[in-house]
Design an enzyme around this catalytic site. Structure first.
Site, short mmCIF file in Angstrom:
data_model
loop_
_atom_site.label_atom_id
_atom_site.label_comp_id
_atom_site.label_asym_id
_atom_site.label_seq_id
_atom_site.Cartn_x
_atom_site.Cartn_y
_atom_site.Cartn_z
N HIS A 82 0.85 -1.19 0.00
CA HIS A 82 0.00 0.00 0.00
C HIS A 82 0.88 1.24 0.00
O HIS A 82 1.88 1.30 0.70
CB HIS A 82 -0.91 0.02 1.23
CG HIS A 82 -2.02 1.03 1.12
ND1 HIS A 82 -3.23 0.75 0.51
CD2 HIS A 82 -2.09 2.31 1.52
CE1 HIS A 82 -3.99 1.82 0.54
NE2 HIS A 82 -3.33 2.79 1.15
N ASP A 161 -13.96 3.90 7.56
CA ASP A 161 -12.92 4.57 6.78
C ASP A 161 -13.51 5.26 5.56
O ASP A 161 -13.10 6.37 5.21
CB ASP A 161 -11.83 3.58 6.34
CG ASP A 161 -10.80 4.28 5.46
OD1 ASP A 161 -10.13 5.20 5.98
OD2 ASP A 161 -10.71 3.97 4.27
N ARG A 168 -12.12 13.66 5.55
CA ARG A 168 -10.77 14.22 5.72
C ARG A 168 -10.32 14.93 4.46
O ARG A 168 -9.64 15.96 4.51
CB ARG A 168 -9.78 13.10 6.07
CG ARG A 168 -9.94 12.60 7.50
CD ARG A 168 -9.21 11.29 7.70
NE ARG A 168 -7.80 11.38 7.37
CZ ARG A 168 -7.11 10.42 6.76
NH1 ARG A 168 -7.68 9.29 6.41
NH2 ARG A 168 -5.84 10.58 6.52
N SER A 183 -6.55 4.59 8.79
CA SER A 183 -7.25 4.44 7.50
C SER A 183 -6.67 3.27 6.70
O SER A 183 -7.39 2.39 6.24
CB SER A 183 -7.12 5.75 6.72
OG SER A 183 -7.45 5.58 5.38
N LYS A 187 -8.17 -1.08 6.56
CA LYS A 187 -8.56 -1.70 5.29
C LYS A 187 -7.70 -2.93 4.99
O LYS A 187 -8.18 -3.95 4.52
CB LYS A 187 -8.41 -0.70 4.14
CG LYS A 187 -9.51 0.35 4.14
CD LYS A 187 -9.32 1.37 3.04
CE LYS A 187 -8.14 2.27 3.28
NZ LYS A 187 -8.15 3.56 2.65
N1 URA Z 1 -4.24 6.21 1.87
C1 URA Z 1 -5.27 5.75 2.64
O1 URA Z 1 -5.85 4.69 2.40
N2 URA Z 1 -5.64 6.53 3.67
C2 URA Z 1 -5.04 7.69 3.98
O2 URA Z 1 -5.43 8.31 4.94
C3 URA Z 1 -3.99 8.14 3.16
C4 URA Z 1 -3.59 7.37 2.11
#
Ligand code: URA
Length: 438
Positions: A82, A161, A168, A183, A187
């Protein structure tokens, strides 16, 4: 519990208990906590932060706010990557089929563009027919068969989220280490991944502009990810210039195809291979990073990664013929060029401004309800440290009928700074961290 009192408590810098956090997040999802109250709370967290234990608790509450995927029927380690978000970051589209071609299983749940950064789902939407809304059963079936799948967040997948991320984005509360951690990790843990490589972007186009903040974010991602039972490592990578050449959805897919053909810009290829090598080591499919790197380079060069890409795209309803017939990926009809105003060396690029320039052309959202134009974007031909001649084309601007063109030109003119003398090219990977890093 009294909502204004909880907001005040965080505003004063005190820690919230699990019960209090659960009350706030649950209340936000049920409607008992109003959006303006949640945005005030997010701003309080932005300024005051969360204690490590508090951030871990928030992550767990968010993770279990919806359904979690059970991938236990698929043997082996489920390993994912990620990125914290950057400009021109199309790595996931190469990486998922690449590691799957090496035998890994990559369950990737991706998001849309956030702020000036691009989103993997928006890039996938540029592929005709591609469907990211698989059911859990289809997702698991495809992972077992193909080895990779990239899907989007459905309404019942980490809904906390989904709602907070959107809020946000429009309340200037993205750049919080603890909120980014919660966040991302909520996930990743809910997607069934048990190993994770974090690409923590650092520089003018990242949410963390200093190396110190990027390092703090990487360390916290590793700590909370480990607490959630995942094996996590992180690379801090360069975001003081766009990754690769292209910024904009269809353009980025075209660059992905170049890399999968064994070509493409070297930074896009090299960072993909670095992250993939980390993934193979975490999944115990390679003994060392150098060995894994060599294997992945071979899979890019011999066409195996491209074959896996076609298999994956077809499995999710996309048209795999884009590989042989690039006219299926239509670009916007109009072009303009940004030229060097004088001879010199590129000393810096304000990468955030480059991302915003692509957005104003229509490649990203300026307000939440904006509909994207996948066919517009930028080709940034030169890198920091390059010497350029007066009048040389620095950026090709792909636009539609002049929409956003003047604003984009102004942003780009200010973003790319020319100077004198030699400037060292920017390194790609700044640091590697894992749970043993101090
Ligand atoms: N990627 C995400 O999934 N969440 C964030 O807050 C920033 C980048």
């Amino acid at each position: 519990m009294n909502i204004p009192e909880l907001i005040r408590k965080k505003r004063e810098g005190d820690s919230l208990s699990e019960e209090e956090l659960r009350f706030l997040i649950g209340g936000f999802l049920s409607g008992a906590v109003e959006p303006y109250q949640m945005s005030a709370f997010l701003m309080a967290v932005f300024f005051r932060g969360l204690e490590p234990a508090e951030a871990a608790t928030l992550t767990k509450i968010m993770m279990t706010s919806g359904r979690c995927y059970d991938l236990s029927s698929i043997p082996g380690t489920k390993v994912d990557k990620h990125s914290t978000g950057g400009v021109g970051d199309k790595v996931s589209l190469v990486l998922a089929p690449l590691v799957a071609a090496a035998g890994a299983v990559d369950p990737m749940v991706s998001g849309r563009a956030l702020g000036h950064t691009g989103g993997t789902l928006d890039k996938l939407d540029a592929i005709p027919g591609y469907r990211w809304d698989l059911t859990e059963e289809q997702f698991i079936q495809q992972l077992g068969k193909v080895g990779c799948s990239i899907i989007g967040q459905t309404d019942d997948f980490v809904p906390a989220d989904k709602r907070l991320y959107a809020m946000r984005d429009v309340t200037a509360t993205v750049e919080s280490i603890q909120l980014i951690c919660a966040s991302i990790l909520s996930k990743k843990a809910a997607s069934g991944a048990n190993a994770l490589v974090m690409d923590v972007k650092c520089g003018s186009g990242a949410f963390m502009s200093s190396e110190q903040d990027a390092r703090a974010l990487a360390k916290q991602l590793i700590a909370i990810g480990t607490e959630l039972g995942m094996s996590v490592s992180a690379l801090i990578t360069q975001m003081n210039q766009p990754l690769g050449v292209t910024v904009g959805n269809t353009l980025e897919v075209l660059e992905v195809l170049d890399v999968l053909e064994g070509g493409g810009p070297s930074d896009t290829r090299d960072i993909t291979v670095e992250l993939g090598a980390e993934m193979l080591v975490l999944a115990r499919l390679a003994d060392s990073v150098p060995q894994a790197r060599k294997r992945l380079e071979g899979l890019l060069d011999d066409g195996s990664a491209m074959a896996k890409f076609q298999e994956w795209i077809a499995a999710q309803g996309g048209n795999p013929r884009i590989v042989d017939d690039r006219s299926l990926l239509a670009l916007a009809p109009d072009r303009d060029h940004l030229r060097a105003s004088r001879a010199g060396t590129i000393v810096s690029m304000n990468t955030r401004q480059i991302g915003v320039a692509a957005n104003v052309l229509g490649a990203g959202r300026v307000v939440q309800s904006d509909v994207l134009d996948h066919a517009v974007g930028l080709e940034v031909h030169r890198r920091v440290g390059d010497e350029v001649a007066a009048g040389e084309v620095l950026v090709t601007i792909h636009h539609r009928g002049g929409r956003g063109l003047d604003a984009a030109r102004r942003l780009l003119e200010n973003a790319i700074v020319l100077g004198e003398g030699r400037v060292a090219p920017l390194p790609l990977v700044l640091e590697r961290l894992d749970k043993n890093t101090r």
